[in-house]
Design an enzyme around this catalytic site. Structure first.
Site, PDB file in Angstrom:
ATOM      1  N   SER A 113      15.054-111.059  21.117  1.00 18.09           N
ATOM      2  CA  SER A 113      16.459-111.736  21.672  1.00 18.09           C
ATOM      3  C   SER A 113      16.206-113.170  21.726  1.00 18.09           C
ATOM      4  O   SER A 113      17.315-113.299  20.348  1.00 18.09           O
ATOM      5  CB  SER A 113      15.640-110.934  23.283  1.00 18.09           C
ATOM      6  OG  SER A 113      16.393-111.416  24.176  1.00 18.09           O
ATOM      7  N   ASP A 257      23.198-114.728  24.059  1.00 18.12           N
ATOM      8  CA  ASP A 257      21.575-114.951  22.309  1.00 18.12           C
ATOM      9  C   ASP A 257      21.099-114.131  21.243  1.00 18.12           C
ATOM     10  O   ASP A 257      22.488-113.738  20.734  1.00 18.12           O
ATOM     11  CB  ASP A 257      20.341-114.567  23.781  1.00 18.12           C
ATOM     12  CG  ASP A 257      20.537-113.149  23.946  1.00 18.12           C
ATOM     13  OD1 ASP A 257      21.579-113.084  23.777  1.00 18.12           O
ATOM     14  OD2 ASP A 257      19.137-112.734  24.710  1.00 18.12           O
ATOM     15  N   ASP A 259      20.363-111.731  20.769  1.00 16.73           N
ATOM     16  CA  ASP A 259      20.647-109.911  21.023  1.00 16.73           C
ATOM     17  C   ASP A 259      22.053-109.429  21.345  1.00 16.73           C
ATOM     18  O   ASP A 259      22.810-108.102  22.306  1.00 16.73           O
ATOM     19  CB  ASP A 259      19.736-108.765  21.043  1.00 16.73           C
ATOM     20  CG  ASP A 259      19.155-109.407  22.398  1.00 16.73           C
ATOM     21  OD1 ASP A 259      19.191-110.131  22.815  1.00 16.73           O
ATOM     22  OD2 ASP A 259      19.174-108.352  23.473  1.00 16.73           O
ATOM     23  N   ASP A 261      22.905-109.527  24.803  1.00 18.68           N
ATOM     24  CA  ASP A 261      22.891-109.011  26.436  1.00 18.68           C
ATOM     25  C   ASP A 261      22.874-110.608  27.377  1.00 18.68           C
ATOM     26  O   ASP A 261      23.542-110.390  28.175  1.00 18.68           O
ATOM     27  CB  ASP A 261      21.245-108.127  26.866  1.00 18.68           C
ATOM     28  CG  ASP A 261      19.850-109.002  26.660  1.00 18.68           C
ATOM     29  OD1 ASP A 261      20.053-110.616  25.951  1.00 18.68           O
ATOM     30  OD2 ASP A 261      19.529-108.995  26.666  1.00 18.68           O
TER      31      ASP A 261
HETATM   32 MG    MG Z   1      18.669-111.135  24.689  1.00 18.63          MG
END
Ligand code: MG
Length: 472
Positions: A113, A257, A259, A261
């Site tokens: 992440s 960020d 990844d 999400d």
């Molecule tokens: Mg994330």
């Protein structure tokens, strides 16, 4: 408006491997190929409890160790007879959406992440697309530690195939859930900072298809994250803020960020918009659209979100910290919206997970339909001041400290919630005292209308926790 009961939460014993966001650590130190293989074997064994053919989707962010961790993990799955569909690099929410789209039995995301480039991790996902939580993870962890793996016979080991349509399907799904015409007509100018992460394969293309004028920054997938660390903190977004100011006019900035999400926004004058403001302004819109309904968030969220939700006729439910817990509760209670204060917004009409690209599309839709700028929309959300501090506390003293703190607050007659740690509601704000799940510390969050009161509350309750720790 009354709050719904939180009594049904049962997080059980905290797992040793899995935290609130899966397993994470420094590559080849904590997050080794041996660990990834073991988790793959344990997950595959656990999935075998169901008798059907098991199909697991696997994808990753852009980290340099992505293939090493992914293939070690996949090897474990294949060894237990699971078939794997490798989706390559894609945002976590795109993989989560693909699970439902392909009717897979489970998924896994190789990502750390927002953590620094040296880190990597594994998040396990349910067929619903929601990240797995405590009880299931504890079972998988028990299999891992007991090494009671269900190896398949030589003629039953799994197969691996590749499918890279996840991002396309995800982009189309987002486009079908916003007013495309309104956004295209407004033709917003957006500077997108992909942080060289998984958002690079999705966000600029989605923005183009939404009819935006797009300026892309750091849009080459690169696991070294040469631009800045993949956490969308203000200090990491100087280039984005400068670029928004350079563009001028109504151009806004968006940062994901690692990844993708989460999404953090920069208003047209180059101001960093904290995630709680974004959460609140979208919450106001979703509650209004649904003519009320339930909003779910973690106990650490700012009061500004509760204020706007109640004003629009909605109801608020607080959960323990961790987006999978929020998402599971949203599904269980049929909430209309939810999320976290860090820019992780969850839209049930698409799926039950944090969704950076959907958040971006929805904000653009709200701007287009209201005719208001992002700065104007943010100004409609009340402002509170949050102070964060921490106190060192040995692991063995944590539970006693928490219990003593709760009993002292009760003696003082202060209203207290114990959903996660202890949150005291005061006339001039609130304070959350929470033992860290991973470090020997108590985190103390205090929120008030102004910075001085918030700081004073922080100092007062920090001292109180320090006194209790010293006495135990
Ligand atoms: Mg994330």
């Amino acid at each position: 408006m009354t709050r719904r009961s939180n009594k049904n939460f049962d997080r059980g014993k905290m797992p040793k491997l899995f935290g609130t966001d899966g397993v994470r650590g420094v590559t080849n130190k904590d997050m080794s190929p041996e660990l990834a293989l073991g988790i793959g074997l344990a997950f595959g064994t656990w999935l075998k409890k169901s008798n059907k053919k098991r199909k697991v989707l696997v994808g990753s962010d852009t980290r340099t160790s992505r293939d090493m961790i992914k293939f070690a993990f996949c090897s474990g799955l294949l060894s237990t007879g699971c078939d794997v569909i490798d989706q390559g690099v894609l945002p976590s929410p795109a993989l989560q959406y693909s699970i439902k789209h392909l009717k897979a039995d489970a998924g896994a995301i190789i990502t750390a992440s927002h953590n620094p480039p040296s880190f990597n991790g594994i998040k396990l996902v349910e067929p619903t697309g929601i990240e797995m939580i405590s009880r299931d993870l504890e079972e998988i962890e028990a299999i891992y530690f007991k090494k009671c793996f269900a190896f398949a016979g030589w003629d039953e080991v799994g197969k691996i195939s590749r499918w890279e349509g996840g991002t396309r399907v995800y982009i189309d799904a987002i486009k079908s859930r916003v007013d495309l015409e309104a956004i295209r007509k407004a033709k917003p100018k957006v500077v997108i900072d992909c942080a060289n992460g998984a958002g690079a394969v999705c966000a600029p293309y989605l923005l183009q298809e939404l009819g935006c004028e797009v300026v892309s920054l750091n849009a080459q997938p690169d696991g070294l994250f040469p631009c800045h660390e993949p956490e969308p903190l203000k200090e990491n977004l100087k280039e984005l803020i400068n670029q928004v100011r350079t563009q001028g006019g109504t151009a806004i900035g968006v940062a994901h960020d690692g990844d993708a999400d989460r999404a953090i926004f920069i208003t047209e004058d180059g101001s960093y918009l904290y995630g709680d403001k974004t959460l609140a302004l979208v919450a106001a819109h979703e509650i209004k659209k649904n003519k009320g309904g339930l909003f779910v968030t973690a106990v650490s969220s700012s009061t500004c979100v509760e204020d706007v939700v109640k004003k629009k006729g909605g109801e608020v439910l607080y959960t323990p910290i961790g987006s999978p817990v929020v998402a599971h509760e949203m599904l269980r209670q049929k909430a209309v919206f939810g999320g976290e204060e860090n820019g992780g917004l969850i839209f049930p009409e698409l799926q039950y997970c944090r969704d950076g690209a959907m958040a971006m599309a929805r904000i653009l839709e709200i701007m287009a339909k209201s005719g208001k700028s992002l700065k104007e929309l943010a100004a409609e959300v009340p402002t509170y001041s949050l102070t964060k501090t921490k106190v060192h506390c040995p692991q063995e003293k944590k539970e006693k400290t928490k219990q003593r703190f709760i009993s002292e607050m009760k003696k003082e007659g202060v209203p207290i919630q114990t959903i996660d740690g202890a949150k005291v509601q005061l006339k001039d704000g609130w304070v959350l005292v929470r033992p860290s799940g991973t470090e020997p510390i108590f985190r103390i969050f205090s929120e008030a209308k102004d910075p001085e009161t918030s700081r004073k509350l922080s100092q007062k309750y920090k001292s109180k926790v320090e006194e209790i720790i010293a006495e135990i």
